[in-house]
Motif scaffolding. Structure first.
Motif, PDB file in Angstrom:
ATOM      1  N   LEU A   1     -42.769  -1.968   8.657  1.00  0.00           N
ATOM      2  CA  LEU A   1     -42.030  -3.066   9.600  1.00  0.00           C
ATOM      3  C   LEU A   1     -42.411  -4.634   9.035  1.00  0.00           C
ATOM      4  CD1 LEU A   1     -43.270  -2.554  13.429  1.00  0.00           C
ATOM      5  CD2 LEU A   1     -40.440  -1.993  12.283  1.00  0.00           C
TER       6      LEU A   1
ATOM      7  N   VAL B   1     -42.941  -1.384  20.072  1.00  0.00           N
ATOM      8  CA  VAL B   1     -41.864  -1.803  18.769  1.00  0.00           C
ATOM      9  C   VAL B   1     -43.215  -0.641  18.079  1.00  0.00           C
ATOM     10  CG1 VAL B   1     -41.423  -3.145  17.247  1.00  0.00           C
ATOM     11  CG2 VAL B   1     -41.089  -3.090  19.685  1.00  0.00           C
TER      12      VAL B   1
ATOM     13  N   LEU C   1     -36.998  -7.088  14.315  1.00  0.00           N
ATOM     14  CA  LEU C   1     -37.298  -6.575  16.207  1.00  0.00           C
ATOM     15  C   LEU C   1     -37.512  -7.256  17.036  1.00  0.00           C
ATOM     16  CD1 LEU C   1     -38.760  -3.267  14.525  1.00  0.00           C
ATOM     17  CD2 LEU C   1     -36.590  -3.402  15.614  1.00  0.00           C
ATOM     18  N   ARG C   2     -38.374  -8.765  16.636  1.00  0.00           N
ATOM     19  CA  ARG C   2     -38.915  -9.736  18.050  1.00  0.00           C
ATOM     20  C   ARG C   2     -37.764 -10.024  17.701  1.00  0.00           C
ATOM     21  NH1 ARG C   2     -44.296  -9.852  17.886  1.00  0.00           N
ATOM     22  NH2 ARG C   2     -45.535  -9.944  16.758  1.00  0.00           N
TER      23      ARG C   2
ATOM     24  N   VAL D   1     -35.463   1.837  16.704  1.00  0.00           N
ATOM     25  CA  VAL D   1     -36.787   1.534  16.498  1.00  0.00           C
ATOM     26  C   VAL D   1     -35.831   0.403  18.103  1.00  0.00           C
ATOM     27  CG1 VAL D   1     -38.133  -0.401  16.804  1.00  0.00           C
ATOM     28  CG2 VAL D   1     -38.886   1.946  15.335  1.00  0.00           C
ATOM     29  N   GLN D   2     -34.859  -0.732  17.677  1.00  0.00           N
ATOM     30  CA  GLN D   2     -33.776  -2.052  18.761  1.00  0.00           C
ATOM     31  C   GLN D   2     -33.650  -1.148  19.560  1.00  0.00           C
ATOM     32  OE1 GLN D   2     -31.042  -2.352  19.185  1.00  0.00           O
ATOM     33  NE2 GLN D   2     -30.000  -1.082  17.611  1.00  0.00           N
TER      34      GLN D   2
ATOM     35  N   VAL E   1     -34.810   1.584  11.848  1.00  0.00           N
ATOM     36  CA  VAL E   1     -34.925   0.137  12.678  1.00  0.00           C
ATOM     37  C   VAL E   1     -34.007  -0.318  13.167  1.00  0.00           C
ATOM     38  CG1 VAL E   1     -35.057  -2.043  12.057  1.00  0.00           C
ATOM     39  CG2 VAL E   1     -35.655  -0.718  10.154  1.00  0.00           C
TER      40      VAL E   1
ATOM     41  N   MET F   1     -36.581   0.479  22.194  1.00  0.00           N
ATOM     42  CA  MET F   1     -37.208  -0.504  22.973  1.00  0.00           C
ATOM     43  C   MET F   1     -37.650  -0.703  23.625  1.00  0.00           C
ATOM     44  SD  MET F   1     -36.734  -3.300  19.947  1.00  0.00           S
ATOM     45  CE  MET F   1     -37.343  -4.140  20.351  1.00  0.00           C
TER      46      MET F   1
ATOM     47  N   ALA G   1     -38.423  -6.869   8.417  1.00  0.00           N
ATOM     48  CA  ALA G   1     -38.222  -5.299  10.578  1.00  0.00           C
ATOM     49  C   ALA G   1     -38.737  -6.116  11.087  1.00  0.00           C
ATOM     50  CB  ALA G   1     -38.626  -4.389   9.276  1.00  0.00           C
ATOM     51  N   GLU G   2     -40.035  -6.572  11.232  1.00  0.00           N
ATOM     52  CA  GLU G   2     -40.614  -7.232  12.815  1.00  0.00           C
ATOM     53  C   GLU G   2     -40.186  -8.501  12.828  1.00  0.00           C
ATOM     54  OE1 GLU G   2     -45.141  -7.411  11.665  1.00  0.00           O
ATOM     55  OE2 GLU G   2     -45.634  -8.785  13.200  1.00  0.00           O
TER      56      GLU G   2
END
Lengths: 262, 308
Positions: B126, B115, B100-101, B144-145, B141, B148, B96-97
């Motif tokens: 994450l 985030v 999301l990055r 969050v995206q 997830v 964010m 997930a990290e």
């Protein structure tokens, strides 16, 4: 700094790219490495196979060093492996995410449709190029090391042909995916075109009456000019690159015009 | 188009070959409001959203989002949109990290604390690969995206699907905060309850057409409620049938059950002629109002009024 989508695409393709590069490189190394041992066997093979079969397989002669490389690395399995990889990766640019649903979040990137398609293709094409270059690297080391009597310039010409053959089919596969968004269609279209044009080139070798068929075959422009004996043929290479670039550009334009993910 | 309109769809029509997606949908979402977009499955909610995002191209009509053309200005527009797809699938095998990055970088950089803050609120780990996550965690997830980068417009397709009740509450709090920050939220649902507490207005689609746009309070006021009255002695059904707004009258001995659409007054006046022991009125249920739109076609006439 490269665009995030290009880096993301590379990351997602990383394992596949490494695997295919290693596989194609190993295939090249094994066949080339057995050059000295194969000499006797090659003679037997050449005697055993009728001339027509040799022509069909694009094997001019297996005894000369150039003939040996052509018969082993460049006639069938080498291009087959590279094109399978090219089709797989090209199908992942648009068709696969569109089918498995991942496309929505990819396409929600702040990029124009054309920008999106171009970045996906650029990333896949560089990965495919890496795979297609593997034989070039291996042969550049092994040919002088083993003492195969083929000028490195000619080896380079044949290897460049393999890279551009990969580009040509990458463009075709990308176009099929960009237009339809279906992985099955990408594999079918590219597979059918690959097999029929391979056959066209092969048949044109054995029968003068159909020798004109070779002009429609990318395989002719890849190896038909006999680069291992005669060196570079820029017109043939440019034509292969041209097909790749044209089909890719058409794919980008047509992807911009259609509904996605229906 | 003025800056106080976040989404403007005019005569938006989409056919898939002969099959209708949506037809002549005209809708505006004001900047800074939370609009619920309601309709049964297959009514055309997702089609509308995909048209707004330029994934689909309209057969007729056009849409302007944040004052921009969905197609021509896609790149600039999508930077200001947070989108949660209805059918969530993530590209790749990353954690997930990492994913999301990527989303953060692609949108021009997002402070990582934004985030982690969201992940903490939603109780999301994450470090795990997204592919291996449960449906609920994948949904987190996705949320969050979408949130964010603090987008001007959030387009959320069935945002609470897969979330447990606690997380649904957290999500609704996030929506309210987004509105407090001046963000616009356009969220679809087939369940009224989940937009009831946050939405300012709801648009209802039915069979590909806009059936109504109403303020949530209006919807509540005109809601159908079920009423049950217990009398001291048996009553006649005839005393209650024909009262304005009263339907489905059912009398068993001293107990009256009926549904009331609109004001309760006529029923109460009629009941007062008898000795009333108990009166039960189920809270106005938007679900039922919504179903009445869907099944009876009532509310079509409201479109003109709502569009004004």
């Amino acid at each position: 700094m490269l665009p995030p989508l290009v880096r993301k695409t590379w990351r997602d393709d990383r394992r596949t790219t490494i695997g295919w590069t290693a596989g194609v490189g190993a295939f090249t190394a094994v066949y080339t490495g057995f050059y000295s041992q194969f000499q006797g066997a090659a003679e037997l093979k050449q005697d055993a196979l009728p001339q027509g079969m040799l022509d069909f397989l694009g094997i001019a002669d297996m005894l000369s060093p150039a003939g040996y490389l052509q018969a082993t690395v460049f006639s069938l399995i080498g291009p087959l492996l590279v094109l399978m990889c090219a089709t797989t990766l090209a199908a992942r640019t648009i068709a696969r995410p569109e089918e498995d649903g991942g496309m929505e979040l990819l396409l929600a990137n702040p990029l124009s449709r054309k920008g999106f398609a171009t970045q996906r293709l650029t990333a896949a094409a560089t990965a495919i190029t890496l795979v297609a270059v593997a034989p070039w690297i291996v042969l550049s080391i092994l040919v002088p090391a083993i003492g195969i009597d083929v000028p490195l310039g000619n080896v380079a010409a044949a290897c460049a042909g393999l890279v551009l053959l990969a580009w040509c089919f990458t463009g075709i596969a990308f176009l099929a995916g960009a237009v339809t968004g279906k992985r099955g269609t990408v594999l079918a279209v590219t597979g059918v075109i690959g097999v029929t044009t391979y056959m066209a080139n092969a048949l044109s070798n054995i029968s003068d009456s159909v020798s004109g068929l070779k002009w429609v075959s990318p395989f002719y422009y890849f190896i038909g000019g006999d680069p291992l004996h005669d060196g570079w043929n820029p017109a043939h290479l440019l034509l292969l690159a041209g097909i790749g670039v044209t089909t890719a550009a058409a794919g980008v334009v047509l992807f911009d015009r259609r509904d996605v993910g229906v | 188009m003025t800056s106080d309109t976040a989404v403007l769809a005019e005569d938006l029509t989409k056919f898939y070959g002969p099959r209708r997606g949506i037809e002549e949908l005209t809708l505006d979402v004001r900047a800074g409001e939370v609009m619920g977009f309601l309709g049964p499955n297959g009514a055309g909610k997702t089609t509308t959203i995909r048209l707004l995002l330029d994934f689909l191209r309209p057969t007729r009509g056009h849409a302007r989002v944040l004052g921009m053309d969905s197609r021509r200005d896609k790149a600039a527009l999508h930077r200001q949109i947070g989108y949660l797809p209805g059918e969530l699938a993530f590209p790749g095998r990353e954690t997930a990290e990492e994913l999301l990055r990527f989303f953060g970088d692609a949108r021009g950089g997002v402070p990582w604390t934004a985030v982690t803050g969201l992940a903490e609120r939603l109780d999301l780990d994450l470090s795990r690969p997204v592919r291996a996550m449960s449906k609920g965690n994948k949904q987190k997830v996705g949320l969050v995206q979408a949130f964010m980068h603090r987008p001007a417009l959030l387009i959320l397709d069935e945002p609470t699907s897969g979330l447990d009740p606690l997380m649904q509450q957290e999500f609704l709090a996030m929506v309210r905060e987004a509105r407090d920050h001046g963000q616009t939220v356009f969220m679809s649902s087939h369940v009224l309850a989940e937009v009831q507490s946050t939405a300012d207005r709801v648009a209802i689609v039915r069979d590909g057409r806009l059936a109504a746009v109403e303020k949530v309070e209006t919807l509540g006021r005109r809601a159908v409620r079920s009423v049950e009255i217990h009398f001291a002695d048996p009553v006649e059904a005839a005393d209650f049938t024909g009262l304005p707004g009263v339907t489905q009258v059912e009398v068993t001995g001293p107990v009256l059950r009926c549904t009331v659409d609109g004001r309760l007054d006529p029923l109460i006046k009629a009941a007062a002629r008898h000795e009333v022991i108990d009166l039960l009125s189920a809270e106005p249920d938007l679900e039922e109002t919504f179903l009445s739109y869907y099944y009876t076609g009532e509310g079509t006439s409201d479109v003109a009024a709502a569009g004004a």
